[in-house]
Design an enzyme around this catalytic site. Structure first.
Site, mmCIF file in Angstrom:
data_model
loop_
_atom_site.group_PDB
_atom_site.id
_atom_site.type_symbol
_atom_site.label_atom_id
_atom_site.label_comp_id
_atom_site.label_asym_id
_atom_site.label_seq_id
_atom_site.Cartn_x
_atom_site.Cartn_y
_atom_site.Cartn_z
ATOM 1 N N ASP A 8 38.036 -55.320 -14.935
ATOM 2 C CA ASP A 8 38.428 -56.645 -15.836
ATOM 3 C C ASP A 8 36.999 -55.665 -17.077
ATOM 4 O O ASP A 8 36.347 -54.841 -16.468
ATOM 5 C CB ASP A 8 36.737 -57.345 -14.446
ATOM 6 C CG ASP A 8 37.174 -58.545 -15.273
ATOM 7 O OD1 ASP A 8 37.665 -59.604 -16.410
ATOM 8 O OD2 ASP A 8 36.277 -60.019 -14.151
ATOM 9 N N GLY A 9 37.027 -56.698 -17.547
ATOM 10 C CA GLY A 9 36.571 -56.643 -18.708
ATOM 11 C C GLY A 9 34.807 -57.186 -18.973
ATOM 12 O O GLY A 9 34.731 -57.292 -17.408
ATOM 13 N N ALA A 10 34.316 -57.317 -19.667
ATOM 14 C CA ALA A 10 32.593 -57.465 -20.120
ATOM 15 C C ALA A 10 32.400 -57.596 -21.132
ATOM 16 O O ALA A 10 32.803 -57.280 -21.658
ATOM 17 C CB ALA A 10 31.372 -56.471 -19.042
ATOM 18 N N LYS A 15 28.764 -60.866 -18.129
ATOM 19 C CA LYS A 15 30.327 -61.419 -18.527
ATOM 20 C C LYS A 15 30.824 -63.211 -17.930
ATOM 21 O O LYS A 15 29.397 -63.725 -17.679
ATOM 22 C CB LYS A 15 30.646 -61.435 -16.940
ATOM 23 C CG LYS A 15 31.227 -59.303 -16.618
ATOM 24 C CD LYS A 15 32.361 -59.019 -15.603
ATOM 25 C CE LYS A 15 33.540 -59.884 -15.029
ATOM 26 N NZ LYS A 15 34.437 -59.770 -16.842
ATOM 27 N N GLY A 16 32.107 -63.548 -18.910
ATOM 28 C CA GLY A 16 31.569 -64.999 -18.641
ATOM 29 C C GLY A 16 32.357 -65.655 -20.398
ATOM 30 O O GLY A 16 32.478 -67.277 -20.042
ATOM 31 N N GLY A 21 35.006 -66.033 -20.855
ATOM 32 C CA GLY A 21 36.032 -66.515 -20.694
ATOM 33 C C GLY A 21 36.105 -67.354 -20.010
ATOM 34 O O GLY A 21 37.132 -68.237 -19.408
ATOM 35 N N GLU A 64 35.547 -64.028 -10.763
ATOM 36 C CA GLU A 64 35.619 -62.633 -10.908
ATOM 37 C C GLU A 64 34.820 -61.725 -10.658
ATOM 38 O O GLU A 64 35.230 -60.683 -10.030
ATOM 39 C CB GLU A 64 34.662 -61.948 -12.925
ATOM 40 C CG GLU A 64 36.183 -62.793 -13.640
ATOM 41 C CD GLU A 64 35.996 -62.544 -15.347
ATOM 42 O OE1 GLU A 64 37.445 -62.368 -16.216
ATOM 43 O OE2 GLU A 64 34.221 -62.847 -15.311
HETATM 44 C C1 A5P Z 1 35.862 -64.292 -18.781
HETATM 45 O O1 A5P Z 1 34.963 -64.840 -18.606
HETATM 46 C C2 A5P Z 1 34.995 -62.539 -19.321
HETATM 47 O O2 A5P Z 1 34.361 -62.018 -17.747
HETATM 48 C C3 A5P Z 1 36.047 -60.886 -20.151
HETATM 49 O O3 A5P Z 1 36.034 -60.661 -18.682
HETATM 50 C C4 A5P Z 1 34.935 -61.000 -20.779
HETATM 51 O O4 A5P Z 1 34.113 -62.011 -21.422
HETATM 52 C C5 A5P Z 1 35.511 -60.250 -21.798
HETATM 53 O O5 A5P Z 1 36.290 -60.363 -22.091
HETATM 54 P P1 A5P Z 1 36.953 -59.848 -23.734
HETATM 55 O O6 A5P Z 1 38.155 -58.481 -23.276
HETATM 56 O O7 A5P Z 1 37.946 -60.781 -24.151
HETATM 57 O O8 A5P Z 1 36.048 -58.725 -24.634
#
Ligand code: A5P
Length: 230
Positions: free
Chosen positions: A83-85, A96-97, A99, A105
């Site tokens: 996952d991203g952050a 996170k969050g 998105g 997540e």
């Molecule tokens: C989604 O809810 C988020 O937790 C994303 O993982 C986080 O915002 C990272 O997003 P990007 O990869 O778009 O930077």
């Protein structure tokens, strides 16, 4: 390398960590979209895996690409979640969050034997909250009163979307909460206090989860883990 390229490099590195037969949590966000791209290439080269998506958005993307998907209830034990952050601190605590998928997540992260975070170098911070507020998912009913209780904890909270509130896949709202001076977001007591408020479903503080952090840097990919923390 641009931030986009750094995200893609980190995502490709993580896609290569997936082994045949694995059950893999698929994060949400722009970096996770690059992950799907990398996994699609690996599947075309013969990889078999099952993905558990953390949002309707990433599920639609992965399904459209023909990836094999399952729900977390079908696959409650995952080999890996990637996952991203929004932010990563020196102890590898995360925000996170952005998105809006933080609850799913966190559920998918907790179900995984290995947790892999993919970021570009702009996500590295000295202290959580340096660049981004903490998203907190709250039930719509009485959200103003929930916000009031969160503000007594030293947070300055804004309803995401304002007059047209952003609605999560769970049908809830997001309060983006900025810490006031003296409020330490990396302190588990802060996260616990947020979580305890009636009306709060989940917070975007991912503390002490010992991820492998894969960072796209200007000179290439670097990894950090609890053993090699920076
Ligand atoms: C989604 O809810 C988020 O937790 C994303 O993982 C986080 O915002 C990272 O997003 P990007 O990869 O778009 O930077």
């Amino acid at each position: 390398m641009t931030a986009e390229q750094q995200k893609r490099e980190a995502a490709r590195y993580a896609a290569d960590l997936v082994a045949d037969g694995m059950r893999v949590g698929l994060g949400t966000g722009t970096t996770a979209r690059f992950l799907v791209e990398g996994l699609v290439e690996r599947v075309r080269a013969g990889l078999h895996f099952t993905g558990v998506p953390t949002s309707d958005e990433i599920a639609a993307l992965a399904m459209g690409e023909g990836l094999s998907l399952a729900t977390l209830d079908d696959c409650p034990h995952l080999d890996m979640t990637i996952d991203g952050a929004d932010e990563v601190d020196p102890q590898l605590n995360l925000i996170k969050g952005r998105g809006g998928a933080l609850t799913r997540e966190k559920l998918v992260a907790l179900a995984a034997a290995r947790y892999v975070i993919i970021v570009d170098e702009s996500k590295l911070v000295d202290r959580l909250g340096d660049h981004h507020p903490v998203p907190v998912e709250v039930v719509p009913f009485g959200w103003v009163t929930t916000r009031g209780r969160l503000e007594t904890l030293g947070l300055d909270c804004t309803l995401r979307g304002g007059d047209k509130p952003f609605v999560t896949d769970n049908g809830n709202y997001i309060l983006d909460c900025r810490p006031c001076a003296g409020c330490d977001l990396a302190d588990p007591a802060t996260a616990n206090a947020i979580k305890l408020q009636t009306g709060v479903l989940e917070d975007g503080l991912f503390l002490g989860m010992a991820p492998l952090v894969v960072i796209g840097m200007a000179h290439g990919v670097e990894t950090r883990s609890a053993e090699t923390s920076f």
